[in-house]
Design an enzyme around this catalytic site. Structure first.
Site, mmCIF file in Angstrom:
data_model
loop_
_atom_site.group_PDB
_atom_site.id
_atom_site.type_symbol
_atom_site.label_atom_id
_atom_site.label_comp_id
_atom_site.label_asym_id
_atom_site.label_seq_id
_atom_site.Cartn_x
_atom_site.Cartn_y
_atom_site.Cartn_z
ATOM 1 N N HIS A 1 43.215 58.927 59.256
ATOM 2 C CA HIS A 1 43.544 59.099 57.834
ATOM 3 C C HIS A 1 42.411 59.879 57.177
ATOM 4 O O HIS A 1 41.621 59.371 56.429
ATOM 5 C CB HIS A 1 43.680 57.720 57.182
ATOM 6 C CG HIS A 1 44.059 57.777 55.735
ATOM 7 N ND1 HIS A 1 45.143 58.476 55.268
ATOM 8 C CD2 HIS A 1 43.502 57.197 54.637
ATOM 9 C CE1 HIS A 1 45.233 58.316 53.951
ATOM 10 N NE2 HIS A 1 44.243 57.559 53.537
ATOM 11 N N ARG B 1 36.442 60.338 52.195
ATOM 12 C CA ARG B 1 36.667 58.917 52.488
ATOM 13 C C ARG B 1 35.489 58.371 53.298
ATOM 14 O O ARG B 1 35.107 57.215 53.153
ATOM 15 C CB ARG B 1 37.963 58.746 53.282
ATOM 16 C CG ARG B 1 39.223 59.121 52.493
ATOM 17 C CD ARG B 1 40.466 58.983 53.348
ATOM 18 N NE ARG B 1 41.684 59.272 52.610
ATOM 19 C CZ ARG B 1 42.284 60.467 52.588
ATOM 20 N NH1 ARG B 1 41.774 61.492 53.246
ATOM 21 N NH2 ARG B 1 43.400 60.637 51.905
ATOM 22 N N ASP C 1 50.768 58.839 54.128
ATOM 23 C CA ASP C 1 50.661 60.274 54.408
ATOM 24 C C ASP C 1 52.043 60.877 54.669
ATOM 25 O O ASP C 1 52.346 61.986 54.219
ATOM 26 C CB ASP C 1 49.731 60.504 55.618
ATOM 27 C CG ASP C 1 48.292 60.075 55.329
ATOM 28 O OD1 ASP C 1 47.881 60.158 54.157
ATOM 29 O OD2 ASP C 1 47.591 59.651 56.269
HETATM 30 N N1 LIG Z 1 44.508 53.582 53.339
HETATM 31 C C1 LIG Z 1 44.936 54.320 52.349
HETATM 32 O O1 LIG Z 1 45.843 55.118 52.495
HETATM 33 C C2 LIG Z 1 44.327 54.150 50.982
HETATM 34 C C3 LIG Z 1 44.977 54.629 49.844
HETATM 35 C C4 LIG Z 1 44.388 54.434 48.589
HETATM 36 C C5 LIG Z 1 43.151 53.773 48.491
HETATM 37 N N2 LIG Z 1 42.543 53.358 49.632
HETATM 38 C C6 LIG Z 1 41.257 52.629 49.579
HETATM 39 O O2 LIG Z 1 41.511 51.327 49.089
HETATM 40 C C7 LIG Z 1 40.319 50.830 48.476
HETATM 41 C C8 LIG Z 1 40.643 50.299 47.088
HETATM 42 O O3 LIG Z 1 41.036 51.356 46.227
HETATM 43 P P1 LIG Z 1 41.328 51.058 44.666
HETATM 44 O O4 LIG Z 1 41.782 52.333 44.082
HETATM 45 O O5 LIG Z 1 42.145 49.841 44.536
HETATM 46 O O6 LIG Z 1 39.841 50.745 44.161
HETATM 47 P P2 LIG Z 1 39.449 49.852 42.898
HETATM 48 O O7 LIG Z 1 38.030 50.128 42.625
HETATM 49 O O8 LIG Z 1 40.448 50.037 41.805
HETATM 50 O O9 LIG Z 1 39.605 48.344 43.426
HETATM 51 C C9 LIG Z 1 38.808 47.801 44.418
HETATM 52 C C10 LIG Z 1 38.600 46.348 44.073
HETATM 53 O O10 LIG Z 1 37.902 45.699 45.146
HETATM 54 C C11 LIG Z 1 37.107 44.699 44.552
HETATM 55 N N3 LIG Z 1 36.072 44.200 45.468
HETATM 56 C C12 LIG Z 1 34.880 44.761 45.790
HETATM 57 N N4 LIG Z 1 34.222 43.973 46.656
HETATM 58 C C13 LIG Z 1 35.014 42.906 46.896
HETATM 59 C C14 LIG Z 1 34.884 41.751 47.702
HETATM 60 N N5 LIG Z 1 33.792 41.534 48.446
HETATM 61 N N6 LIG Z 1 35.876 40.843 47.683
HETATM 62 C C15 LIG Z 1 36.990 41.035 46.928
HETATM 63 N N7 LIG Z 1 37.164 42.122 46.150
HETATM 64 C C16 LIG Z 1 36.196 43.041 46.131
HETATM 65 C C17 LIG Z 1 36.537 45.370 43.309
HETATM 66 O O11 LIG Z 1 36.020 44.430 42.386
HETATM 67 C C18 LIG Z 1 37.760 46.127 42.807
HETATM 68 O O12 LIG Z 1 38.487 45.366 41.851
HETATM 69 C C19 LIG Z 1 39.322 51.994 48.477
HETATM 70 O O13 LIG Z 1 38.448 51.876 49.573
HETATM 71 C C20 LIG Z 1 40.220 53.211 48.651
HETATM 72 O O14 LIG Z 1 39.540 54.306 49.208
HETATM 73 C C21 LIG Z 1 43.097 53.526 50.854
#
Ligand SMILES: NC(=O)c1ccc[n+]([C@@H]2O[C@H](COP(=O)([O-])OP(=O)(O)OC[C@H]3O[C@@H](n4cnc5c(N)ncnc54)[C@H](O)[C@@H]3O)[C@@H](O)[C@H]2O)c1
Length: 319
Positions: free
Chosen positions: A175, A88, A148
């Site tokens: 995390h 991450r 988690d």
């Molecule tokens: N906290 C947690 O437990 C947890 C769990 C799962 C995923 N995540 C994180 O969440 C994030 C998203 O994951 P995902 O699987 O949806 O990824 P994804 O690639 O499917 O979606 C991310 C989206 O963000 C958009 N994006 C990028 N820059 C942007 C901006 N400036 N403004 C608006 N939108 C923008 C992209 O175009 C994309 O559609 C990642 O960083 C991932 O690591 C965190």
């Protein structure tokens, strides 16, 4: 007045979160993304499902933050997700730049909103959002612990062959690989799992929880988990909008609790319409405290990078 939730980032996690929220009829939803057409298309698709779900939820997709104005809650999932072999933490620099763009817009249009941060590395992104927004700690909350602990609960229920409904679990700390699942505070039907499972089995489930995200990344190869993350976010949003005073593990800015100041760490929080109503402190054993401190050290090293980056471009310059 119906509640309004904006979800920034309409990729896997953002869209799935919208799905969970819409299906429960919790709030109207605005989906935002930088990719033209993606939030509009997914938003319209979801809107067309509402007659079947029998929910009068309005869902809109947009590139224009004016449409997000006066949201009650803004969920930030914008950014890149990890691929196999990535941690991450590898996402820090890319997602920090994105956070800078997004938070400025969100604050301008929804100055009273509560931010639920999801982008990884979670604790560092929540810290960045806190600094960039200027919001009080009550209104900047990181999502990680609910996910988690849901993973831990799923594994415990499978192992004991009991209903997931009867299993509670607690996971504290950052995390990341240093997260701290707490078997003593995890139970089935109110019975601590330490009385139901031997220590080797518990350790196996703890390790599986720690690498729960990576296990899914390994299968998917092109991205990371989104169903359980979306459900976890929706649970937090519900607790906030319905002011339920739920006690959920959230990443919160610690102000001396657990002996730590100025870092976002996963701790039990009471969530209400004010956001974080209270950070609850529980007694940790020596071993748990050491694990928590170890996790704090990992979080601090990323927070230092955020501070360094923000010092080069002042907070007010977020656009
Ligand atoms: N906290 C947690 O437990 C947890 C769990 C799962 C995923 N995540 C994180 O969440 C994030 C998203 O994951 P995902 O699987 O949806 O990824 P994804 O690639 O499917 O979606 C991310 C989206 O963000 C958009 N994006 C990028 N820059 C942007 C901006 N400036 N403004 C608006 N939108 C923008 C992209 O175009 C994309 O559609 C990642 O960083 C991932 O690591 C965190």
């Amino acid at each position: 007045m119906r509640n309004k939730v904006t979800i920034v980032g309409s990729g896997n996690v953002g869209a799935t979160t919208a799905h969970w929220i819409a299906a429960s009829g919790l709030a109207d939803i605005v989906l935002v993304d930088v990719i033209d057409g993606v939030p509009q298309g997914k938003g319209l698709d979801l809107l067309e499902a509402m007659p079947i779900a029998r929910k009068d939820v309005i869902i809109q997709g947009t590139q224009d933050y004016a449409d997000t104005a006066d949201s009650d809650v803004v969920v930030i999932t914008a950014g890149v997700a990890r691929k196999p072999g990535m941690s991450r933490d590898d996402l820090l620099n890319t997602n920090l730049k994105i956070m800078r763009d997004v938070v400025g817009e969100v604050v301008r249009h929804s100055p009273m909103s509560i931010l639920v941060i999801v982008s990884n590395p979670l604790d560092a992104m929540a810290y960045a959002a806190y600094k960039l927004s200027g919001f009080p700690r009550e209104r900047v909350i990181g999502m990680a612990g609910v996910l988690d602990s849901a993973r831990f609960r799923a594994f415990i229920a499978q192992e004991l062959k009991v209903s997931v409904a009867d299993v509670t679990a607690f996971v504290l700390g950052g995390h990341g690989d240093s997260m701290v699942p707490l078997p003593r505070y995890s139970s089935a039907g109110g019975i601590p799992i330490t009385e139901l499972l031997d220590s080797e089995t518990i350790e196996r489930l703890v390790q599986r929880t720690r690498s729960g995200g990576a296990e899914i990344v390994k299968y998917l190869k092109t991205g990371s988990a989104f169903y359980a993350p979306g459900a976890a976010i929706a649970e937090m949003v519900e607790a906030i909008l319905q002011s339920r005073n739920r006690i959920l593990p959230c990443a919160a800015l610690l102000q001396g609790e657990y002996g730590i100041r100025g870092l976002f760490m996963g701790v039990p929080c009471k969530l209400s319409s004010n956001g974080i109503e209270q950070v609850l402190e529980i007694k940790l054993t020596e071993q748990e405290r050491a694990a928590f401190q170890n996790s704090a050290n990992a979080v601090k090293s990323l927070a230092d990078v955020v501070d360094e980056s923000l010092s080069h471009a002042p907070v007010g310059s977020a656009s």
